[in-house]
Design a protein around this motif. Structure first.
Motif, PDB file in Angstrom:
ATOM      1  N   LYS A  43       0.779  -1.236  -0.115  1.00  0.00           N
ATOM      2  CA  LYS A  43       0.022   0.029   0.037  1.00  0.00           C
ATOM      3  C   LYS A  43       0.756   1.211  -0.107  1.00  0.00           C
TER       4      LYS A  43
ATOM      5  N   ASP B 241       2.415   1.836  -3.211  1.00  0.00           N
ATOM      6  CA  ASP B 241       1.219   2.241  -4.131  1.00  0.00           C
ATOM      7  C   ASP B 241       1.157   3.807  -4.064  1.00  0.00           C
ATOM      8  N   SER B 242       1.089   4.036  -2.616  1.00  0.00           N
ATOM      9  CA  SER B 242       0.621   5.492  -2.248  1.00  0.00           C
ATOM     10  C   SER B 242       1.634   6.337  -3.001  1.00  0.00           C
TER      11      SER B 242
ATOM     12  N   SER C  21       3.063   6.337  -5.692  1.00  0.00           N
ATOM     13  CA  SER C  21       3.139   6.359  -7.229  1.00  0.00           C
ATOM     14  C   SER C  21       1.868   7.634  -7.559  1.00  0.00           C
ATOM     15  N   HIS C  22       1.780   7.631  -8.836  1.00  0.00           N
ATOM     16  CA  HIS C  22       0.675   8.688  -9.289  1.00  0.00           C
ATOM     17  C   HIS C  22      -0.570   7.902  -9.591  1.00  0.00           C
ATOM     18  N   ALA C  23      -1.644   8.556  -9.233  1.00  0.00           N
ATOM     19  CA  ALA C  23      -2.998   7.699  -9.416  1.00  0.00           C
ATOM     20  C   ALA C  23      -3.434   8.128 -11.037  1.00  0.00           C
TER      21      ALA C  23
ATOM     22  N   MET D 173      -8.975   8.587 -10.400  1.00  0.00           N
ATOM     23  CA  MET D 173      -9.644  10.212 -10.204  1.00  0.00           C
ATOM     24  C   MET D 173     -11.190  10.103 -10.318  1.00  0.00           C
TER      25      MET D 173
ATOM     26  N   TYR E  54     -12.870   7.601  -7.396  1.00  0.00           N
ATOM     27  CA  TYR E  54     -12.748   8.062  -6.167  1.00  0.00           C
ATOM     28  C   TYR E  54     -13.845   8.886  -5.700  1.00  0.00           C
TER      29      TYR E  54
ATOM     30  N   VAL F 190     -15.127  11.158  -2.402  1.00  0.00           N
ATOM     31  CA  VAL F 190     -14.861  11.371  -1.068  1.00  0.00           C
ATOM     32  C   VAL F 190     -16.398  11.342  -0.120  1.00  0.00           C
TER      33      VAL F 190
ATOM     34  N   PHE G 233     -15.559  10.621   5.819  1.00  0.00           N
ATOM     35  CA  PHE G 233     -16.668  11.557   5.599  1.00  0.00           C
ATOM     36  C   PHE G 233     -17.815  11.291   6.477  1.00  0.00           C
TER      37      PHE G 233
ATOM     38  N   TRP H 216      -9.046  18.134   2.007  1.00  0.00           N
ATOM     39  CA  TRP H 216      -9.204  17.083   0.968  1.00  0.00           C
ATOM     40  C   TRP H 216     -10.533  16.910   0.148  1.00  0.00           C
ATOM     41  N   ALA H 217     -11.399  16.985   1.185  1.00  0.00           N
ATOM     42  CA  ALA H 217     -12.823  16.934   0.734  1.00  0.00           C
ATOM     43  C   ALA H 217     -13.252  17.914  -0.098  1.00  0.00           C
TER      44      ALA H 217
ATOM     45  N   THR I  24     -11.335  17.351  -3.748  1.00  0.00           N
ATOM     46  CA  THR I  24     -12.031  16.229  -4.558  1.00  0.00           C
ATOM     47  C   THR I  24     -13.486  16.393  -4.763  1.00  0.00           C
ATOM     48  N   LYS I  25     -14.157  17.097  -4.137  1.00  0.00           N
ATOM     49  CA  LYS I  25     -15.632  17.447  -4.321  1.00  0.00           C
ATOM     50  C   LYS I  25     -15.767  18.548  -5.564  1.00  0.00           C
TER      51      LYS I  25
ATOM     52  N   ARG J 103     -13.442  18.991  -7.661  1.00  0.00           N
ATOM     53  CA  ARG J 103     -13.247  18.272  -8.854  1.00  0.00           C
ATOM     54  C   ARG J 103     -14.217  17.782  -9.619  1.00  0.00           C
TER      55      ARG J 103
ATOM     56  N   GLU K 296      -5.211  20.036  -9.160  1.00  0.00           N
ATOM     57  CA  GLU K 296      -5.447  18.531  -9.830  1.00  0.00           C
ATOM     58  C   GLU K 296      -4.165  17.811  -9.586  1.00  0.00           C
ATOM     59  N   ALA K 297      -2.947  18.418  -9.603  1.00  0.00           N
ATOM     60  CA  ALA K 297      -1.818  17.606  -9.680  1.00  0.00           C
ATOM     61  C   ALA K 297      -1.761  17.050  -7.847  1.00  0.00           C
TER      62      ALA K 297
ATOM     63  N   ILE L  32      -4.246  16.227  -5.978  1.00  0.00           N
ATOM     64  CA  ILE L  32      -5.205  15.515  -6.050  1.00  0.00           C
ATOM     65  C   ILE L  32      -4.509  13.918  -6.404  1.00  0.00           C
ATOM     66  N   ALA L  33      -4.183  13.997  -7.674  1.00  0.00           N
ATOM     67  CA  ALA L  33      -3.442  12.953  -8.229  1.00  0.00           C
ATOM     68  C   ALA L  33      -2.045  12.509  -7.451  1.00  0.00           C
ATOM     69  N   ARG L  34      -1.577  13.214  -6.941  1.00  0.00           N
ATOM     70  CA  ARG L  34      -0.158  13.056  -6.163  1.00  0.00           C
ATOM     71  C   ARG L  34      -0.821  12.205  -4.822  1.00  0.00           C
TER      72      ARG L  34
ATOM     73  N   LEU M 183      -4.075  10.720  -4.181  1.00  0.00           N
ATOM     74  CA  LEU M 183      -5.215   9.686  -4.091  1.00  0.00           C
ATOM     75  C   LEU M 183      -5.164   8.400  -3.612  1.00  0.00           C
ATOM     76  N   LEU M 184      -3.839   7.832  -4.069  1.00  0.00           N
ATOM     77  CA  LEU M 184      -3.821   6.477  -3.450  1.00  0.00           C
ATOM     78  C   LEU M 184      -3.600   6.357  -1.935  1.00  0.00           C
ATOM     79  N   THR M 185      -3.150   7.360  -1.669  1.00  0.00           N
ATOM     80  CA  THR M 185      -2.711   7.655  -0.228  1.00  0.00           C
ATOM     81  C   THR M 185      -4.098   7.730   0.552  1.00  0.00           C
ATOM     82  N   ALA M 186      -4.889   8.445  -0.140  1.00  0.00           N
ATOM     83  CA  ALA M 186      -6.152   8.670   0.611  1.00  0.00           C
ATOM     84  C   ALA M 186      -7.089   7.387   0.608  1.00  0.00           C
TER      85      ALA M 186
ATOM     86  N   ALA N 153      -5.618   4.515   0.796  1.00  0.00           N
ATOM     87  CA  ALA N 153      -4.818   3.669   1.973  1.00  0.00           C
ATOM     88  C   ALA N 153      -5.372   4.116   3.360  1.00  0.00           C
TER      89      ALA N 153
END
Lengths: 154, 154
Positions: A5, A8-9, A11-13, A18, A21, A23, A29, B55-56, B59-60, B62, B117-118, B120-122, B124-127, B129
DNA sequence: TGATATTCATTCGTATACAAACAATATGTG
DNA sequence: CACATATTGTTTGTATACGAATGAATATCA
């Protein structure tokens, strides 16, 4: 597994990630919103302009008094800085009294005043009603289940 | 029923009520603690010093951009005063841009910037996780159950 | 059209929430 | 005893969270 994990985190999504996902479907939430609704119910019903944290500090202090400020914070899941603010406001209202600890010069010993005891007695049944209203959309079985699940993730 | 509760609340609690009531077994206490743990996991894992509410909002936004500030607040369950502070900080970071609405002079139209945008992409996978770690004490069935129960009391 | 209501954004005040840094005091080990 | 370490309480700074009040712009409707 946790390591996978983590990498993975880093790396880039992808664009598809996008899109997928949402929220407002994440556990964080829901936790925030559920807590918000509970606090709103509490504020609307409870008298004396007591907040949820003030109520927690008051009633926990009643259980374990006399005790130190940091200990009360630990027992109510509050940061040292947070519990200090809460206690300060309760002292200002006359609900809590403080005294230096003769045995330990660092400690601030907290006790409930008569006013504090009265405030608890005055609002206790309302506090029970707040719990009831918060859980009102759930059946008895669901309530126990929810509390059990929340306990597991605390 | 609700009326009976109300009139009960107006009365005084007995000494036995005071003994029986435990704050740390009320739903509000669990909700607050569970949310605390989630926020702690989020803060520890997420980069860019992003908070849960930021973060909310990101992403919302977006999902629904372009939109007004109050609308974004509604969709993320934030007060108008709260969403303003969150948006201000995101603008200051360069993640969000604002523009007046030509059609409606009251509105502040929000959009994500490339930086936003960047970000979020950077992350997202952490979110994802973070959600996973928050729910890690639960089985798959329990996770669905918890979310369903929380949804009911929101 | 014109009065009324609603919506949007801002501001103020109060209250959590926590990280970080600090001083004072305790404690334990050599 | 001396020193390193830990604990307690305080303060500062940042970030939610929300009620209440304000003012500007828009919408509604008689």
């Amino acid at each position: 597994m946790a390591e996978a994990k983590k990498s993975d985190s880093a790396s880039h999504a992808s664009a598809s990630d996008m899109e997928t996902y949402k929220v407002d479907q994440q556990i964080g939430f829901f936790l925030r919103q559920a807590n918000q609704r509970h606090v709103a119910i509490f504020s609307a019903q409870m008298g004396d302009r007591l907040t949820t944290t003030q109520w927690a500090a008051l009633t926990k202090l009643r259980e374990i008094q006399p005790t130190s400020q940091n200990q009360l914070g630990r027992d109510t899941a509050m940061d040292v800085a947070t519990i200090k603010g809460v206690v300060d406001r309760l002292v200002k209202r006359g609900y809590v009294s403080t005294a230096p600890d003769p045995q330990d010069g660092r400690r601030l010993v907290l006790s409930l005043t008569g006013e504090g005891e009265a405030a608890i007695a005055r609002n206790l049944l309302t506090a029970v009603a707040v719990t009831e209203e918060t859980l009102s959309p759930l059946t008895s079985g669901e309530r126990m289940m929810l509390i059990e699940l929340l306990r597991k993730i605390c």
